[in-house]
Design a protein around this motif. Structure first.
Motif, short mmCIF file in Angstrom:
data_model
loop_
_atom_site.label_atom_id
_atom_site.label_comp_id
_atom_site.label_asym_id
_atom_site.label_seq_id
_atom_site.Cartn_x
_atom_site.Cartn_y
_atom_site.Cartn_z
N ILE A 146 0.95 -1.12 0.06
CA ILE A 146 0.06 0.07 0.13
C ILE A 146 0.96 1.13 0.08
O ILE A 146 1.98 1.09 0.40
CB ILE A 146 -0.98 0.07 1.26
N ALA A 147 0.25 2.31 -0.19
CA ALA A 147 1.10 3.61 -0.34
C ALA A 147 0.51 4.51 0.74
O ALA A 147 -1.00 4.59 0.96
CB ALA A 147 0.72 4.36 -1.87
N VAL A 148 1.16 5.20 1.52
CA VAL A 148 0.71 6.07 2.49
C VAL A 148 1.42 7.46 2.29
O VAL A 148 2.49 7.54 2.06
CB VAL A 148 1.37 5.59 4.02
N THR A 149 0.25 8.36 1.97
CA THR A 149 0.86 9.66 1.33
C THR A 149 0.39 10.45 2.50
O THR A 149 -0.83 10.60 2.89
CB THR A 149 0.20 10.24 0.33
N VAL A 150 1.57 11.51 2.98
CA VAL A 150 1.17 12.50 3.99
C VAL A 150 0.93 13.89 3.23
O VAL A 150 2.06 14.37 2.64
CB VAL A 150 2.57 12.84 5.11
N LYS A 151 -0.47 14.40 3.61
CA LYS A 151 -0.66 15.75 2.85
C LYS A 151 -0.47 16.61 3.88
O LYS A 151 -1.21 16.79 5.16
CB LYS A 151 -2.13 15.34 2.41
N SER A 152 0.45 17.77 3.59
CA SER A 152 0.66 18.76 4.88
C SER A 152 1.01 20.16 3.89
O SER A 152 0.95 20.02 2.75
CB SER A 152 1.91 18.36 5.60
N GLN A 153 1.13 21.14 4.72
CA GLN A 153 1.58 22.39 4.23
C GLN A 153 2.95 22.27 3.45
O GLN A 153 3.24 23.27 2.52
CB GLN A 153 1.57 23.50 5.16
N ALA A 198 2.60 29.52 7.21
CA ALA A 198 1.75 29.10 6.38
C ALA A 198 1.85 30.02 5.06
O ALA A 198 1.80 29.56 3.91
CB ALA A 198 0.58 28.91 6.81
N GLU A 199 1.94 31.21 5.21
CA GLU A 199 2.06 32.20 4.25
C GLU A 199 3.01 32.13 3.48
O GLU A 199 3.21 32.27 2.04
CB GLU A 199 1.67 33.47 4.79
N GLY A 200 4.16 31.92 4.25
CA GLY A 200 5.39 31.83 3.62
C GLY A 200 5.64 30.78 2.65
O GLY A 200 6.23 30.69 1.59
N LEU A 201 5.16 29.41 3.32
CA LEU A 201 5.27 28.35 2.58
C LEU A 201 4.39 28.49 1.02
O LEU A 201 4.75 28.11 0.05
CB LEU A 201 4.64 27.03 3.34
N SER A 202 3.31 29.18 1.36
CA SER A 202 2.32 29.38 -0.04
C SER A 202 3.10 30.31 -1.12
O SER A 202 3.27 30.06 -2.17
CB SER A 202 1.05 29.91 0.34
N ARG A 203 3.77 31.30 -0.41
CA ARG A 203 4.61 32.21 -1.38
C ARG A 203 5.63 31.35 -2.04
O ARG A 203 5.86 31.86 -3.37
CB ARG A 203 5.24 33.34 -0.51
N VAL A 204 6.36 30.56 -1.21
CA VAL A 204 7.54 29.92 -2.00
C VAL A 204 6.80 29.00 -3.25
O VAL A 204 7.31 28.80 -4.38
CB VAL A 204 8.27 28.96 -0.95
N ALA A 205 5.82 28.32 -2.79
CA ALA A 205 5.26 27.29 -3.73
C ALA A 205 4.67 28.04 -5.05
O ALA A 205 4.79 27.72 -6.25
CB ALA A 205 4.00 26.65 -3.15
N ALA A 206 4.07 29.29 -4.80
CA ALA A 206 3.82 30.11 -5.96
C ALA A 206 4.76 30.53 -6.74
O ALA A 206 4.81 30.72 -8.12
CB ALA A 206 2.53 31.29 -5.43
N ALA A 207 5.84 30.92 -6.15
CA ALA A 207 6.92 31.52 -6.95
C ALA A 207 7.70 30.38 -7.64
O ALA A 207 8.02 31.00 -8.88
CB ALA A 207 8.07 32.27 -5.95
N GLU A 208 7.89 29.24 -7.14
CA GLU A 208 8.49 28.46 -7.89
C GLU A 208 7.65 27.78 -8.93
O GLU A 208 8.09 27.38 -10.17
CB GLU A 208 8.97 27.10 -6.81
N LYS A 209 6.29 27.78 -8.77
CA LYS A 209 5.32 27.07 -9.93
C LYS A 209 5.36 28.17 -11.06
O LYS A 209 5.49 27.74 -12.10
CB LYS A 209 3.97 27.21 -9.17
N PHE A 210 5.46 29.47 -10.84
CA PHE A 210 5.46 30.60 -11.75
C PHE A 210 6.76 30.63 -12.67
O PHE A 210 6.73 30.57 -13.76
CB PHE A 210 5.58 31.99 -11.08
N ILE A 211 7.96 30.08 -12.08
CA ILE A 211 9.19 30.23 -12.40
C ILE A 211 9.39 28.82 -13.52
O ILE A 211 9.73 28.79 -14.62
CB ILE A 211 10.49 30.16 -11.83
N LYS A 212 8.74 27.60 -12.95
CA LYS A 212 8.59 26.38 -13.82
C LYS A 212 7.81 26.55 -14.84
O LYS A 212 8.05 25.97 -16.04
CB LYS A 212 8.21 25.17 -12.78
N GLU A 213 6.59 27.30 -14.87
CA GLU A 213 5.94 27.52 -15.93
C GLU A 213 6.72 28.34 -16.94
O GLU A 213 5.99 28.16 -18.26
CB GLU A 213 4.73 27.98 -15.54
#
Length: 274
Positions: A50-57, A189-204
């Protein structure tokens, strides 16, 4: 595909370790290593894997959704655990051993959810030489590392993943978003979201293996050394600077050494999981 004999021998050793486990729960993040381990475990054990995936921030929505899609497509039963990383006492303060405390809590939860199964993670041989406080937590909890124990390196895993037709074979290494913050830098939490959005933009924009490292109001961008010139190209530079400032960074810089694992640990004289 012509695979070297030593890699074949490691592959056989891995299959035997998996078979010996009998019932295996793979901590599945969707990265190169855990994807191959899950694929092989399912091949060997069938429904006893089985797979166990941890969903977190600290993982992106895209990464999490990919794990769901992979499990649905391959017929692997997936258990999803919702985990609040901010419930880990030291997480927000981000000390150098942050990963130890997080992994201890997370894998304790994984073990409880997978009672009756041997729990395994995707560590490989290359992980042994790095500064990885999280490895200590895995050892204390008795988490199995079949890839590492079979002698498989990251490159071996990529080769075997390509042969198996896994799309992750050439994916850049991944690590939790918390690894983007300089030690002692408060994680929010805001900082984590900011990093995720920044990296997503550059990857795109077409860049792979991107890291946006956080030093207060400053974003330090790492990309593959061969892409540094493209990152500095006027159009890319202006688009990235504008978007990251819109996201809340005051200063946007490019690391002239390019992406390398563990750059945040250079102040410690070691390398980390990212």
């Amino acid at each position: 595909m012509d695979i070297a004999e030593d890699i074949r021998n490691k592959e056989k050793a891995l299959a035997e370790r998996i078979r010996t486990a009998g019932k295996l729960a793979v901590a599945f993040s969707g990265g190169v290593d855990s994807t191959y381990l899950l694929y092989k475990a399912h091949e060997v054990l069938g429904d006893d894997c089985i797979a166990v995936t941890v969903k977190s921030q600290v993982i992106t929505a895209e990464e999490f959704e990919w794990t769901r899609e992979f499990c649905e497509r391959t017929g692997v039963r997936q258990t999803v655990l919702d985990f609040d990383v901010f419930a880990v006492e030291v997480f927000a303060d981000n000390p150098p051993d942050r990963c130890y405390h997080c992994k201890k809590k997370i894998f304790t939860a994984v073990s409880e959810a997978a009672e009756g199964y041997t729990v395994a993670d995707g560590s490989n041989v290359d992980d042994q030489g790095d500064y990885r406080p999280g490895m200590r937590a895995l050892q204390e909890l008795g988490i199995a590392s079949p890839l590492k124990d079979s002698g498989l390196t990251k490159n071996d895993i990529r080769i075997l993943s390509k042969e198996a037709g896994l799309e992750t074979w050439d994916h850049p290494s991944a690590a939790c978003l918390a690894s983007r913050f300089a030690y002692g830098e408060k994680i929010t939490a805001e900082g984590l979201s900011r990093v995720a959005a920044a990296e997503k933009f550059i990857k795109e924009l077409g860049f792979e293996g991107i890291r946006v490292r956080v030093h207060g109001d400053l974003a330090r961008i790492e990309t593959a050394p061969e892409d540094i010139g493209l990152l500095a190209y006027e159009r890319s530079r202006k688009e990235i600077s504008s978007e990251l400032k819109r996201l809340g960074f005051k200063y946007v810089t490019m690391d002239m050494d390019g992406y390398r694992t563990g750059s945040m640990n250079e102040v410690l004289g070691s390398a980390d999981e990212d």
